[in-house]
Design a protein around this motif. Structure first.
Motif, PDB file in Angstrom:
ATOM      1  N   LEU A  28      39.647  36.454  49.453  1.00  0.00           N
ATOM      2  CA  LEU A  28      39.024  37.028  48.275  1.00  0.00           C
ATOM      3  C   LEU A  28      39.074  36.022  47.133  1.00  0.00           C
ATOM      4  CD1 LEU A  28      40.564  40.613  48.441  1.00  0.00           C
ATOM      5  CD2 LEU A  28      38.331  39.850  49.295  1.00  0.00           C
ATOM      6  N   GLN A  29      38.032  36.011  46.346  1.00  0.00           N
ATOM      7  CA  GLN A  29      37.936  35.153  45.167  1.00  0.00           C
ATOM      8  C   GLN A  29      37.297  35.979  44.051  1.00  0.00           C
ATOM      9  OE1 GLN A  29      38.693  31.400  45.064  1.00  0.00           O
ATOM     10  NE2 GLN A  29      40.001  32.504  46.505  1.00  0.00           N
ATOM     11  N   VAL A  30      37.272  35.432  42.847  1.00  0.00           N
ATOM     12  CA  VAL A  30      36.571  36.102  41.747  1.00  0.00           C
ATOM     13  C   VAL A  30      35.352  35.273  41.380  1.00  0.00           C
ATOM     14  CG1 VAL A  30      38.551  37.390  40.896  1.00  0.00           C
ATOM     15  CG2 VAL A  30      38.129  35.112  40.001  1.00  0.00           C
ATOM     16  N   PHE A  31      34.205  35.944  41.278  1.00  0.00           N
ATOM     17  CA  PHE A  31      32.927  35.280  41.066  1.00  0.00           C
ATOM     18  C   PHE A  31      32.625  35.088  39.585  1.00  0.00           C
ATOM     19  CE2 PHE A  31      28.187  35.069  41.648  1.00  0.00           C
ATOM     20  CZ  PHE A  31      28.193  33.946  42.459  1.00  0.00           C
ATOM     21  N   ASN A  32      33.203  35.971  38.769  1.00  0.00           N
ATOM     22  CA  ASN A  32      32.987  35.904  37.323  1.00  0.00           C
ATOM     23  C   ASN A  32      34.084  36.719  36.634  1.00  0.00           C
ATOM     24  OD1 ASN A  32      32.197  38.634  37.607  1.00  0.00           O
ATOM     25  ND2 ASN A  32      30.045  38.077  37.829  1.00  0.00           N
ATOM     26  N   HIS A  33      34.039  36.790  35.318  1.00  0.00           N
ATOM     27  CA  HIS A  33      35.086  37.492  34.565  1.00  0.00           C
ATOM     28  C   HIS A  33      35.119  38.981  34.918  1.00  0.00           C
ATOM     29  CE1 HIS A  33      37.368  39.111  31.173  1.00  0.00           C
ATOM     30  NE2 HIS A  33      37.952  37.929  31.172  1.00  0.00           N
TER      31      HIS A  33
END
Length: 181
Positions: free
Chosen positions: A100-105
């Motif tokens: 899992l990663q974060v794509f934006n805020h």
């Protein structure tokens, strides 16, 4: 000498981008989901090139720690506050997984809400806190960091971790091979 979590994540992300170099990383563009990962402007629904991009400024889990009265493992915090990225697929010694990663805020805010929900469930079940960071091919099994030790575990949702996969998040990432197709 073992690499830090930041160094190991950077090494994995670099190998991921390198593995995809011939075809490039592609994602469907969504103007309602802006991200520094997009490498070009496009119409909604078009495929565009993207790549993991360093967060500036770095995001923080301070509000989660305050809300839960819990200090999150520093490796976990470093993992999610290094890059903006789409999720990263990989081959692990025991099967395929998705980091899992974060794509934006906004995605980071969603991650924090889900993490609080996960931690509240662990409290309610009187289980030690774990911090999810990945999905597996097996339904209901997730990859977690055991908050107290930093070990990476395989965990069935709602249960105690069943298997320790690595002594640290950096050691776990070192075992992975990128899957970019």
């Amino acid at each position: 000498m073992a690499l830090t979590i930041s160094e190991q994540l950077t090494k994995f992300v670099s190998s991921y981008v390198e593995e995809a170099k011939s075809e490039g990383l592609k994602i469907v563009f969504d103007s309602d989901w802006p991200s520094p990962c997009y490498q070009e402007a496009a119409e909604d629904g078009d495929f565009v090139r993207w790549k993991p991009t360093l967060q500036t400024p770095k995001l923080s889990f301070d509000n989660v720690e305050e809300a839960m009265s819990l200090k999150l493992h520093p490796d976990y915090c470093s993992y999610f506050t290094a890059y903006y990225s789409d999720n990263l697929k990989a081959k692990a010694p025991k099967g395929n997984c998705e980091l899992l990663q974060v794509f934006n805020h906004e995605d980071f805010e969603r991650l924090q809400q889900n993490l609080i929900g996960h931690l509240l469930m662990k409290q309610r079940l009187k289980q030690a806190p774990t911090l999810f960071f990945g999905l597996t091919d097996e339904e209901d099994f997730i990859l977690t960091v055991v908050n107290d030790s930093g070990e990476v575990a395989l965990e069935q949702v709602g249960r105690e971790p069943t298997q320790i996969l690595a002594p640290s998040l950096a050691d776990f990432l070192a075992q992975l091979t990128p899957i970019t197709r």
